[in-house]
Write a protein that holds these residues in place. Structure first.
Motif, PDB file in Angstrom:
ATOM      1  N   GLN A  34      37.890  54.559  43.401  1.00 24.76           N
ATOM      2  CA  GLN A  34      38.058  53.473  44.373  1.00 24.76           C
ATOM      3  C   GLN A  34      37.538  52.140  43.877  1.00 24.76           C
ATOM      4  OE1 GLN A  34      35.968  55.169  47.642  1.00 24.76           O
ATOM      5  NE2 GLN A  34      37.805  56.062  48.547  1.00 24.76           N
ATOM      6  N   PHE A  35      36.496  52.150  43.022  1.00 25.90           N
ATOM      7  CA  PHE A  35      35.857  50.867  42.708  1.00 25.90           C
ATOM      8  C   PHE A  35      36.712  50.006  41.798  1.00 25.90           C
ATOM      9  CE2 PHE A  35      33.624  50.295  38.537  1.00 25.90           C
ATOM     10  CZ  PHE A  35      34.222  51.341  37.892  1.00 25.90           C
ATOM     11  N   ILE A  36      37.794  50.567  41.254  1.00 25.29           N
ATOM     12  CA  ILE A  36      38.643  49.776  40.368  1.00 25.29           C
ATOM     13  C   ILE A  36      39.433  48.735  41.154  1.00 25.29           C
ATOM     14  CG2 ILE A  36      40.641  49.942  38.847  1.00 25.29           C
ATOM     15  CD1 ILE A  36      39.539  52.579  37.883  1.00 25.29           C
ATOM     16  N   TYR A  37      39.949  49.154  42.310  1.00 23.57           N
ATOM     17  CA  TYR A  37      40.879  48.263  43.015  1.00 23.57           C
ATOM     18  C   TYR A  37      40.198  46.975  43.453  1.00 23.57           C
ATOM     19  CZ  TYR A  37      39.733  47.925  47.924  1.00 23.57           C
ATOM     20  OH  TYR A  37      39.162  47.572  49.095  1.00 23.57           O
ATOM     21  N   ILE A  38      38.894  47.048  43.759  1.00 25.97           N
ATOM     22  CA  ILE A  38      38.244  45.854  44.325  1.00 25.97           C
ATOM     23  C   ILE A  38      37.991  44.796  43.263  1.00 25.97           C
ATOM     24  CG2 ILE A  38      35.811  46.525  44.134  1.00 25.97           C
ATOM     25  CD1 ILE A  38      36.083  45.620  47.325  1.00 25.97           C
ATOM     26  N   THR A  39      37.994  45.200  41.966  1.00 21.58           N
ATOM     27  CA  THR A  39      37.770  44.185  40.933  1.00 21.58           C
ATOM     28  C   THR A  39      38.974  43.268  40.760  1.00 21.58           C
ATOM     29  OG1 THR A  39      38.487  45.773  39.301  1.00 21.58           O
ATOM     30  CG2 THR A  39      36.148  45.575  39.636  1.00 21.58           C
ATOM     31  N   SER A  40      40.132  43.647  41.327  1.00 18.73           N
ATOM     32  CA  SER A  40      41.263  42.706  41.311  1.00 18.73           C
ATOM     33  C   SER A  40      40.927  41.444  42.080  1.00 18.73           C
ATOM     34  CB  SER A  40      42.489  43.324  41.961  1.00 18.73           C
ATOM     35  OG  SER A  40      42.719  44.597  41.493  1.00 18.73           O
ATOM     36  N   ARG A  41      39.982  41.561  42.989  1.00 22.79           N
ATOM     37  CA  ARG A  41      39.640  40.408  43.826  1.00 22.79           C
ATOM     38  C   ARG A  41      38.615  39.504  43.171  1.00 22.79           C
ATOM     39  NH1 ARG A  41      42.713  44.418  46.066  1.00 22.79           N
ATOM     40  NH2 ARG A  41      43.550  43.774  48.048  1.00 22.79           N
ATOM     41  N   MET A  42      38.153  39.854  41.989  1.00 25.55           N
ATOM     42  CA  MET A  42      37.200  38.950  41.309  1.00 25.55           C
ATOM     43  C   MET A  42      37.960  37.812  40.642  1.00 25.55           C
ATOM     44  SD  MET A  42      34.228  41.438  39.887  1.00 25.55           S
ATOM     45  CE  MET A  42      34.906  41.439  38.291  1.00 25.55           C
ATOM     46  N   ASP A  43      38.552  38.102  39.494  1.00 31.49           N
ATOM     47  CA  ASP A  43      39.387  37.108  38.827  1.00 31.49           C
ATOM     48  C   ASP A  43      40.827  37.486  39.130  1.00 31.49           C
ATOM     49  OD1 ASP A  43      40.676  35.380  37.255  1.00 31.49           O
ATOM     50  OD2 ASP A  43      39.573  35.799  35.428  1.00 31.49           O
ATOM     51  N   TYR A  44      41.354  36.924  40.214  1.00 31.04           N
ATOM     52  CA  TYR A  44      42.630  37.436  40.712  1.00 31.04           C
ATOM     53  C   TYR A  44      43.786  37.109  39.785  1.00 31.04           C
ATOM     54  CZ  TYR A  44      42.236  32.727  42.596  1.00 31.04           C
ATOM     55  OH  TYR A  44      42.018  31.395  42.731  1.00 31.04           O
ATOM     56  N   LEU A  45      43.605  36.180  38.840  1.00 32.54           N
ATOM     57  CA  LEU A  45      44.690  35.895  37.907  1.00 32.54           C
ATOM     58  C   LEU A  45      44.656  36.838  36.716  1.00 32.54           C
ATOM     59  CD1 LEU A  45      44.682  32.044  38.002  1.00 32.54           C
ATOM     60  CD2 LEU A  45      46.247  33.580  39.093  1.00 32.54           C
ATOM     61  N   SER A  46      43.535  37.524  36.489  1.00 36.84           N
ATOM     62  CA  SER A  46      43.453  38.526  35.420  1.00 36.84           C
ATOM     63  C   SER A  46      43.186  39.888  36.017  1.00 36.84           C
ATOM     64  CB  SER A  46      42.349  38.184  34.434  1.00 36.84           C
ATOM     65  OG  SER A  46      42.257  36.829  34.230  1.00 36.84           O
ATOM     66  N   ALA A  47      43.870  40.188  37.127  1.00 34.84           N
ATOM     67  CA  ALA A  47      43.573  41.425  37.851  1.00 34.84           C
ATOM     68  C   ALA A  47      43.751  42.656  36.971  1.00 34.84           C
ATOM     69  CB  ALA A  47      44.468  41.527  39.076  1.00 34.84           C
ATOM     70  N   HIS A  48      44.770  42.636  36.108  1.00 32.47           N
ATOM     71  CA  HIS A  48      44.992  43.787  35.239  1.00 32.47           C
ATOM     72  C   HIS A  48      43.834  43.996  34.285  1.00 32.47           C
ATOM     73  CE1 HIS A  48      48.742  45.471  36.232  1.00 32.47           C
ATOM     74  NE2 HIS A  48      49.436  44.382  36.064  1.00 32.47           N
ATOM     75  N   MET A  49      43.318  42.914  33.722  1.00 33.50           N
ATOM     76  CA  MET A  49      42.224  43.043  32.763  1.00 33.50           C
ATOM     77  C   MET A  49      40.951  43.517  33.434  1.00 33.50           C
ATOM     78  SD  MET A  49      44.408  40.560  31.740  1.00 33.50           S
ATOM     79  CE  MET A  49      44.239  38.923  31.146  1.00 33.50           C
ATOM     80  N   ASN A  50      40.703  43.051  34.661  1.00 28.24           N
ATOM     81  CA  ASN A  50      39.529  43.521  35.379  1.00 28.24           C
ATOM     82  C   ASN A  50      39.631  45.018  35.647  1.00 28.24           C
ATOM     83  OD1 ASN A  50      38.828  40.880  35.449  1.00 28.24           O
ATOM     84  ND2 ASN A  50      39.032  40.612  37.634  1.00 28.24           N
ATOM     85  N   ASN A  51      40.820  45.450  36.099  1.00 27.01           N
ATOM     86  CA  ASN A  51      41.017  46.870  36.364  1.00 27.01           C
ATOM     87  C   ASN A  51      40.891  47.677  35.085  1.00 27.01           C
ATOM     88  OD1 ASN A  51      41.567  46.048  38.916  1.00 27.01           O
ATOM     89  ND2 ASN A  51      43.738  46.480  38.856  1.00 27.01           N
ATOM     90  N   GLN A  52      41.384  47.113  33.992  1.00 22.51           N
ATOM     91  CA  GLN A  52      41.335  47.815  32.715  1.00 22.51           C
ATOM     92  C   GLN A  52      39.892  48.025  32.269  1.00 22.51           C
ATOM     93  OE1 GLN A  52      42.771  45.578  29.437  1.00 22.51           O
ATOM     94  NE2 GLN A  52      43.494  47.346  28.324  1.00 22.51           N
ATOM     95  N   ALA A  53      39.059  47.010  32.466  1.00 23.34           N
ATOM     96  CA  ALA A  53      37.661  47.141  32.059  1.00 23.34           C
ATOM     97  C   ALA A  53      36.989  48.288  32.799  1.00 23.34           C
ATOM     98  CB  ALA A  53      36.923  45.829  32.336  1.00 23.34           C
ATOM     99  N   CYS A  54      37.262  48.383  34.109  1.00 21.47           N
ATOM    100  CA  CYS A  54      36.643  49.446  34.905  1.00 21.47           C
ATOM    101  C   CYS A  54      37.185  50.813  34.502  1.00 21.47           C
ATOM    102  CB  CYS A  54      36.903  49.205  36.377  1.00 21.47           C
ATOM    103  SG  CYS A  54      36.137  47.728  36.957  1.00 21.47           S
TER     104      CYS A  54
END
Lengths: 373, 158
Positions: A66-86
């Protein structure tokens, strides 16, 4: 009273004003308190916390899926990269082997979102400096990329496509064809970007020698991404610490020495072409096979600390997880690129005019939700 | 020398401005290249991709049967707590008691359309629908019950 205890003009005759939190050129709710002597900036103090959502604390109550989806809301223009890091940090902890197909899909989507993020930077940089027209030309290409995201991932910005072990679902059959259409459209229209904004004398004069960040300062302030690469600091995580198969690809790390706003423009304009280059290498040879590795239903990380960094469109994102062996993280910490890049603004805007502060903010390219988290 | 430089700068500036204006002029006389869509007017022709996540739906077939067994995987996987499943014990024709869903409550106001519930569902009882115009005047209208009245579990789904 927004200014707090101080008066608008203090004893030394300095004029204290707020830029933001509702100013259009801050692209969000960033508040900069500026001390002015006439029109010259003497001191800048960023005030944060207007969009704090405690994502780190929320992550402690979420499971590792679950914690992956919420990182899209951090840097919303790099949502894929945030999700990838998690996803990568969970894979690293569980020692899951990601299938080659999933890695290729991840890289294509990440580079697409990097491209769309830089296009948005181009659009908003022109808008900040008073050029409304480039915005529409840039959004034409961005719309095409967003349509692909919508067709593939189901959402335009907060995609939530990465899961531990791979991606959530396979690509649709006409994906390579659609990507090639978009890349062709982008390459055909790239010269228009140079004609309408980058080659414009007014734009160049507002950018050159404004906000010079030296290499030493970039290291000292922890700047990463295009901001640091414009100062000549080699910091591309894709090159230095490759992840997800970036080591197999041929691409250049753009380095410009100069450190001013104009150098930051050049880095981003050149990085757009590098992203196109990376996608073109992969799009015709996406490996066949599984798109996700088999993982357990309930993921439990072993006891210990795990760290993974990725290169987002704005710099280095680090995810640090402390696990106590249960199904939720004990502590989760994000090292966000924008927070470090923000710390350069007070340093480099000293002595400039107030209009130059807008140009500096435009080229640092801040995403405020990523600063506050 | 100074005068030459001065006029050179002016000439270069005007040239760069004209380059930009040439581009905007090109699009001014080529209106068929404009890709802007007028949203509320184009509702009839609006073509959303199949995977677009707009809301959670529960498909029912013509016999008013759904595929939800009430296992509550979606409820556990939802990060926002926007799903609440109330189950009941139903007596089967052979006399055995079995768990069936009573109400499948969906709080659209809390949903962020992440699609994790659909991913977790073992029987593909729920899907993401394409509807995206959800605005309501009152918050209470956003609380929905997805299983239709009188619906029952499809035979053979466990």
């Amino acid at each position: 009273m927004l200014l707090g205890e101080e008066d608008c003009i203090n004893e030394e005759g300095e004029f204290v004003i707020n830029i933001g939190p509702q100013h259009p050129s801050t692209h969000g709710v960033l508040r900069l308190k500026v001390w002015l002597d006439g029109e010259t900036i003497k001191k800048v103090e960023p005030h944060l916390g207007y969009i704090h959502r405690s994502i780190e604390k929320m992550s402690e109550s979420f499971s590792y899926r679950q914690f992956i989806y919420i990182t899209s809301r951090m840097d919303y223009l790099s949502a894929h990269m945030n999700n990838q890091a998690c996803a990568l940090v969970v894979e690293k902890a569980l020692q899951v082997e990601v299938p080659a197909r999933a890695q290729a899909i991840r890289i294509i989507l990440c580079e697409l979102s990097r491209l769309s993020s830089h296009i948005l930077w181009f659009a908003s940089a022109g808008l900040d400096l008073g050029g409304v027209t480039p915005f529409f030309y840039a959004f034409r290409e961005r719309e095409a990329i967003n349509s692909i995201m919508e067709e593939t991932c189901g959402a335009r910005l907060t995609q939530n496509f990465m899961v531990p072990g791979g991606v959530i679902t396979d690509l649709q059959p006409d994906f390579p064809k659609r990507i090639k259409e978009v890349l062709k459209q982008f390459k055909d229209n790239y010269h228009e970007y140079n004609e309408i904004l980058i080659g414009n004398v007014i734009f160049q004069n507002r950018m050159m020698d404004v906000g010079v960040l030296t290499k030493e300062d970039a290291i000292a302030l922890g700047c990463t991404g295009p901001v640091a690469r414009a100062s000549g600091l080699s910091c591309d995580i894709r090159k230095l610490y490759p992840y997800d198969g970036y080591e197999k690809l041929k691409f250049d790390e753009i380095l410009v020495t100069g450190g001013d706003s104009w150098a930051r423009c050049q880095v981003r304009m050149a990085e757009m072409l590098q992203s196109v280059n990376i996608i073109e290498q992969l799009i015709d040879n996406i490996p066949e096979g599984e798109f996700v590795a088999k993982t357990k239903n309930v993921l439990k990380l072993p006891k210990g600390e795990f760290y993974q960094r990725v290169e987002t469109a704005r710099g280095e994102l680090g995810v640090y997880i402390v696990s106590d062996g249960s199904a939720t993280p004990y502590r989760c910490k994000y090292r966000s690129p924008n927070f470090a890049n923000l710390s350069a603004i007070p340093h480099i805007s000293k002595g400039h005019k107030i209009g130059d502060l807008i140009a500096i903010m435009a080229t640092i390219d801040l995403i405020i939700p990523d600063i506050d988290r | 020398m100074f005068i030459k430089e001065y006029f050179g700068t002016i000439f270069k500036s005007i040239k760069s401005l004209l380059t930009g204006m040439k581009l905007t002029g090109y699009y001014f006389i080529h209106p068929n290249k404009i890709i802007t869509e007028e949203y509320p007017e184009n509702r009839a022709t609006l073509n959303l991709p199949e995977r677009f996540r707009g809301e959670v739906i529960m498909p029912h077939d013509e016999k008013n049967e759904h595929q939800c067994t009430g296992c509550q995987s979606c409820e556990l996987s939802c990060p926002n707590g926007s799903i609440k499943i109330i189950t009941k014990q139903e007596i089967q024709p052979d006399g055995k008691k079995k768990k069936r869903i009573d109400t499948w409550v969906y709080h659209l106001d809390m949903c962020t359309m992440c699609g994790m519930c659909v991913e977790a569902c073992p029987t593909t009882a729920i899907l993401m629908g394409n509807e995206f115009e959800h605005s309501q005047y009152e918050k209470q209208y956003l609380k929905k019950v997805l299983n239709k009245p009188g619906s029952r579990l499809k035979d053979g789904v466990e």
